[in-house]
Design an enzyme around this catalytic site. Structure first.
Site, mmCIF file in Angstrom:
data_model
loop_
_atom_site.group_PDB
_atom_site.id
_atom_site.type_symbol
_atom_site.label_atom_id
_atom_site.label_comp_id
_atom_site.label_asym_id
_atom_site.label_seq_id
_atom_site.Cartn_x
_atom_site.Cartn_y
_atom_site.Cartn_z
ATOM 1 N N GLU A 193 -34.526 -16.585 -0.351
ATOM 2 C CA GLU A 193 -35.448 -17.066 -1.392
ATOM 3 C C GLU A 193 -35.958 -15.896 -2.228
ATOM 4 O O GLU A 193 -37.183 -15.679 -2.362
ATOM 5 C CB GLU A 193 -36.589 -17.894 -0.775
ATOM 6 C CG GLU A 193 -36.061 -19.156 -0.114
ATOM 7 C CD GLU A 193 -37.104 -20.236 0.185
ATOM 8 O OE1 GLU A 193 -38.312 -19.979 0.082
ATOM 9 O OE2 GLU A 193 -36.678 -21.363 0.526
ATOM 10 N N GLU A 316 -31.072 -24.182 3.970
ATOM 11 C CA GLU A 316 -32.361 -24.770 4.362
ATOM 12 C C GLU A 316 -32.446 -26.163 3.757
ATOM 13 O O GLU A 316 -32.402 -26.315 2.530
ATOM 14 C CB GLU A 316 -33.545 -23.913 3.895
ATOM 15 C CG GLU A 316 -33.695 -22.642 4.701
ATOM 16 C CD GLU A 316 -34.972 -21.873 4.405
ATOM 17 O OE1 GLU A 316 -35.996 -22.506 4.080
ATOM 18 O OE2 GLU A 316 -34.928 -20.634 4.511
#
Ligand code: AHR
Length: 512
Positions: A193, A316
């Site tokens: 991220e 994810e």
């Protein structure tokens, strides 16, 4: 010709769906496309009670363990053929300094887990412990390296420590720490991220950084790295476009993260157990967004990589609700209902149907965090409805993909509608055909018929996961409330396969 996904077809024909009583599945013969087993991967972060309590127990714990790793959890995950495990984060990965987690445990420095509850991390579970866990699980490790707060040198040395077979500074330290032979880890995440907790970067800046970190994370003999770049947050298509243009074939995979939030509000996401049909409907609508995301990100990737060499890695995904009342908000502990099982089945069907581009995915997270497979409470362990879906769907791992088209009935609530049915199919190496079906409608069954287009079969058997209420959960006092059972609603009628699919259910059929 561009492949039309089953959801697109389902939506196109929605207008006619009410007119039909029976859904006709059109299953085509297998081509060369394989559903990678790595789509069925999992994710374990140093977050809440995932590692500590979930996998790792105290010294001298009465809970059965091998080298402090819980055996009940390991055995349950082995049963579903867990193919890979991602670690150490998540956001934690970009603050993790691997050298703090090697050597004698009583000499390892402590750190603050700033992302998750501000608790003290004692680093007792580090590189050797994680790789021992993967050995016990018989799965491939997928390590996320630190780009946000780590150096290029630090990442390069971690790879050398893991993979170099010979005399070198890192291999020597590894041997001193009890491991002579390298592990040969190949799945390698370059940050996490990077648009958010991994450094709040722009995609252009990250792409340049990726190339620096990835260059010095070397391929050692017998361990060519599958370098995975930190990709988009949900529908940030510009991130994918920029990464594909700037990094292209220098990466094995590019990630996508997407979580299903029941209320669309990150500040009050909704309860895991206490929800009405309106919230259920909205949750499933949000879950189906994965189809659109995967389709659109894949289309961008196709422009730069028409031969589909770069994998889309959804490392994810899952439902993210409010935490269970009374638990630490930073620990992300949530219960898991039949609704979550339908999310798992639907999302895995989407990935199977996009397995030309989606080659890896990781549910967040394995134990005691978010959409967990397993919950633990001291020496007790329970398997969630989501676990049971992974158990049913494991038959698709590394099987040949069978394309399907069909007209889905609608499931409506208020003025909104979604396709009630989603399906995927595969053929394994013995020739057996597996069809996984999810009926999202909590009020109506669906009748299905298919002639299987020349596929030879004599018998059909199946298993079903359903329960009386969509909110049903497994608890430590009633751990088997939601479980898989024999399915008797499929039969052979001449050349046709006829299926009676109950409301709110997941069914997996085997045709031989
Ligand atoms: O899975 C929980 C967190 O969600 C991960 O640490 C992070 O990558 C994401 O935002």
């Amino acid at each position: 010709m561009k492949k039309l996904s089953l959801f697109f077809i389902a939506i196109c024909f929605m207008a006619n769906a009410n007119a039909q009583n029976e859904v006709n599945l059109n299953i085509k013969q297998a081509g060369n496309q394989i559903i990678s087993k790595h789509i069925y991967g999992h994710f374990s972060e140093h977050l809440g009670r995932c590692i500590y309590d979930g996998f790792w127990v105290d010294e001298n714990s009465p809970i059965p363990n091998k080298g402090r790793i819980r055996l009940d959890v390991v055995n349950a995950l082995k049963k579903i053929n867990i193919p890979n495990l991602r670690w150490p984060g998540g956001c934690f990965a970009d603050e993790y300094h691997w050298r703090d987690g090697i050597g004698p445990r009583n000499q390892r420095p402590k750190m603050v887990n700033t992302n998750w509850g501000g608790v003290t991390e004692d680093n007792s579970f580090g590189t050797h412990e994680f790789l021992e866990l993967c050995d016990m699980l018989n799965c491939e490790p997928y390590i996320a390296g630190n780009v946000g707060s780590g150096t290029v040198e630090e990442m390069a040395k971690w790879v050398e420590y893991l993979n170099f077979d010979g005399v070198s500074p890192m291999a020597t330290i590894r041997a001193q720490n009890g491991r002579e032979k390298p592990w040969k880890v190949t799945f390698w995440g370059v940050g996490n991220e990077s648009w958010g907790c991994g450094g709040h970067m722009t995609p252009a800046y990250y792409s340049d950084l990726y190339k620096r970190y990835a260059t010095y994370a070397r391929d050692y003999s017998g361990a060519p790295l599958k370098r995975i770049a930190s990709g988009a947050n949900a529908d940030d298509y510009n991130w994918t476009e920029t990464s594909m243009k700037a990094i292209g074939s220098r990466m094995w995979g590019l990630t996508l993260h997407y979580y299903t939030i029941p209320t669309n509000n990150w500040k009050a996401k909704g309860s895991a157990t206490n929800f009405d049909e309106e919230q259920y409907f909205n949750t499933m609508k949000n879950c189906l967004k994965m189809e659109e995301l995967v389709t659109k990100h894949s289309a961008i990737m196709d422009k730069y990589d028409p031969n589909k060499k770069v994998a889309l890695v959804v490392d994810e995904w899952g439902i993210w609700t409010d935490v269970e009342p009374g638990t630490n908000p930073g620990f992300l502990y949530q219960q898991n209902s039949l609704r979550d099982a339908l999310i798992a089945g639907t999302t895995l069907n989407i990935f199977n149907n996009h397995s030309d581009r989606v080659k890896m995915a990781n549910l967040a997270q394995t134990v005691n965090v978010l959409q967990a497979l397993i919950l633990t409470e001291k020496d007790k362990m329970l398997l969630t409805p989501t676990y049971h879906v992974f158990d049913l769907f494991k038959v698709h791992q590394d099987a040949k993909y069978l394309p399907i088209t069909f007209n889905s009935p609608e499931y409506g609530f208020g003025n909104a509608k979604i396709p009630a049915l989603n399906v995927s199919a595969s053929q394994d190496s013995t020739g057996a055909v597996h069809i996984s079906l999810v009926n999202l409608d909590p009020n109506h069954k669906i009748s299905i018929s298919t002639d299987l287009n020349g596929l030879k079969w004599k018998t059909v058997t199946g298993q079903i996961l359903t329960s009386e209420k969509i909110t049903d959960i497994n608890t430590f006092t009633n751990p088997d409330k939601v479980h898989n059972a024999k399915f008797t609603g499929a039969k052979k009628a001449g050349n046709l396969l006829k299926i009676d699919m109950p409301s709110q259910s997941v069914v997996v059929l085997e045709l031989k």
